[in-house]
Write a protein that holds these residues in place. Structure first.
Motif, PDB file in Angstrom:
ATOM      1  N   ASN A  45     -21.556   5.242  -3.827  1.00 30.10           N
ATOM      2  CA  ASN A  45     -20.808   6.441  -3.466  1.00 30.10           C
ATOM      3  C   ASN A  45     -21.545   7.237  -2.397  1.00 30.10           C
ATOM      4  O   ASN A  45     -20.943   7.690  -1.416  1.00 30.10           O
ATOM      5  N   ASP A  46     -22.850   7.412  -2.570  1.00 29.68           N
ATOM      6  CA  ASP A  46     -23.656   8.154  -1.591  1.00 29.68           C
ATOM      7  C   ASP A  46     -23.630   7.484  -0.222  1.00 29.68           C
ATOM      8  O   ASP A  46     -23.572   8.161   0.806  1.00 29.68           O
ATOM      9  N   LEU A  47     -23.677   6.150  -0.203  1.00 26.96           N
ATOM     10  CA  LEU A  47     -23.630   5.421   1.062  1.00 26.96           C
ATOM     11  C   LEU A  47     -22.293   5.639   1.772  1.00 26.96           C
ATOM     12  O   LEU A  47     -22.248   5.895   2.975  1.00 26.96           O
ATOM     13  N   LEU A  48     -21.211   5.561   1.022  1.00 25.08           N
ATOM     14  CA  LEU A  48     -19.894   5.785   1.624  1.00 25.08           C
ATOM     15  C   LEU A  48     -19.757   7.205   2.168  1.00 25.08           C
ATOM     16  O   LEU A  48     -19.201   7.413   3.252  1.00 25.08           O
ATOM     17  N   VAL A  49     -20.279   8.189   1.448  1.00 26.55           N
ATOM     18  CA  VAL A  49     -20.232   9.575   1.918  1.00 26.55           C
ATOM     19  C   VAL A  49     -21.058   9.732   3.186  1.00 26.55           C
ATOM     20  O   VAL A  49     -20.623  10.369   4.154  1.00 26.55           O
ATOM     21  N   ALA A  50     -22.246   9.151   3.217  1.00 27.25           N
ATOM     22  CA  ALA A  50     -23.108   9.237   4.406  1.00 27.25           C
ATOM     23  C   ALA A  50     -22.445   8.572   5.609  1.00 27.25           C
ATOM     24  O   ALA A  50     -22.508   9.087   6.736  1.00 27.25           O
ATOM     25  N   MET A  51     -21.798   7.430   5.381  1.00 22.94           N
ATOM     26  CA  MET A  51     -21.117   6.742   6.483  1.00 22.94           C
ATOM     27  C   MET A  51     -19.943   7.587   7.002  1.00 22.94           C
ATOM     28  O   MET A  51     -19.731   7.674   8.212  1.00 22.94           O
ATOM     29  N   HIS A  52     -19.221   8.211   6.101  1.00 28.41           N
ATOM     30  CA  HIS A  52     -18.100   9.056   6.510  1.00 28.41           C
ATOM     31  C   HIS A  52     -18.587  10.263   7.315  1.00 28.41           C
ATOM     32  O   HIS A  52     -18.015  10.602   8.351  1.00 28.41           O
ATOM     33  N   GLU A  53     -19.652  10.905   6.824  1.00 31.69           N
ATOM     34  CA  GLU A  53     -20.197  12.069   7.535  1.00 31.69           C
ATOM     35  C   GLU A  53     -20.710  11.686   8.918  1.00 31.69           C
ATOM     36  O   GLU A  53     -20.517  12.419   9.886  1.00 31.69           O
ATOM     37  N   ALA A  54     -21.370  10.538   9.023  1.00 30.73           N
ATOM     38  CA  ALA A  54     -21.871  10.080  10.325  1.00 30.73           C
ATOM     39  C   ALA A  54     -20.707   9.779  11.263  1.00 30.73           C
ATOM     40  O   ALA A  54     -20.763  10.091  12.455  1.00 30.73           O
ATOM     41  N   ASP A  55     -19.651   9.210  10.728  1.00 29.50           N
ATOM     42  CA  ASP A  55     -18.468   8.905  11.524  1.00 29.50           C
ATOM     43  C   ASP A  55     -17.791  10.184  12.015  1.00 29.50           C
ATOM     44  O   ASP A  55     -17.419  10.300  13.185  1.00 29.50           O
ATOM     45  N   MET A  56     -17.672  11.170  11.143  1.00 23.95           N
ATOM     46  CA  MET A  56     -17.004  12.419  11.499  1.00 23.95           C
ATOM     47  C   MET A  56     -17.820  13.255  12.485  1.00 23.95           C
ATOM     48  O   MET A  56     -17.259  13.994  13.292  1.00 23.95           O
ATOM     49  N   SER A  57     -19.144  13.151  12.445  1.00 30.35           N
ATOM     50  CA  SER A  57     -19.983  13.956  13.327  1.00 30.35           C
ATOM     51  C   SER A  57     -20.231  13.311  14.684  1.00 30.35           C
ATOM     52  O   SER A  57     -20.791  13.932  15.574  1.00 30.35           O
ATOM     53  N   SER A  58     -19.804  12.060  14.835  1.00 27.71           N
ATOM     54  CA  SER A  58     -20.004  11.356  16.097  1.00 27.71           C
ATOM     55  C   SER A  58     -19.042  11.871  17.156  1.00 27.71           C
ATOM     56  O   SER A  58     -17.894  12.198  16.878  1.00 27.71           O
ATOM     57  N   LEU A  59     -19.541  11.943  18.387  1.00 27.87           N
ATOM     58  CA  LEU A  59     -18.717  12.394  19.493  1.00 27.87           C
ATOM     59  C   LEU A  59     -18.142  11.239  20.295  1.00 27.87           C
ATOM     60  O   LEU A  59     -17.370  11.447  21.223  1.00 27.87           O
ATOM     61  N   LYS A  60     -18.508  10.025  19.921  1.00 30.69           N
ATOM     62  CA  LYS A  60     -18.054   8.839  20.649  1.00 30.69           C
ATOM     63  C   LYS A  60     -16.723   8.340  20.097  1.00 30.69           C
ATOM     64  O   LYS A  60     -16.375   8.590  18.947  1.00 30.69           O
ATOM     65  N   HIS A  61     -15.997   7.612  20.934  1.00 34.76           N
ATOM     66  CA  HIS A  61     -14.746   7.008  20.488  1.00 34.76           C
ATOM     67  C   HIS A  61     -15.033   5.852  19.519  1.00 34.76           C
ATOM     68  O   HIS A  61     -14.393   5.734  18.475  1.00 34.76           O
TER      69      HIS A  61
END
Length: 87
Positions: free
Chosen positions: A33-49
């Protein structure tokens, strides 16, 4: 009366509620669960397409992934096998 032996991987006091109580000696459910949350947060904070690189290089994602693989290796040891990961 039938005697059942419990597997070392299931000998725990740590249970997680998921429809029924599930033994989670190594915390694999929480770590996943923690890994999925971290991946989602990293995805949402990225400025790249294409966020693949930002997610894979994120410190939180790497840390959570490392903890999860360590837990899976410990589970495999208790099961009498060696975990092999392809990175």
């Amino acid at each position: 009366m039938t005697q059942y032996k419990t597997h070392p991987a299931l000998q725990t006091d740590n249970y997680v509620r998921a429809t029924t109580l599930v033994p989670d000696k190594y915390g694999i459910i929480q770590l996943s669960n923690d890994l999925l949350v971290a991946m989602h947060e990293a995805d949402m904070s990225s400025l790249k397409h294409d966020t693949t690189e930002d997610v894979s290089l994120n410190v939180s994602v790497i840390d959570n992934f490392t903890q999860l693989t360590d837990a899976m290796e410990d589970l495999a040891k208790d099961m009498g096998i060696e975990a092999k990961f392809k990175f």
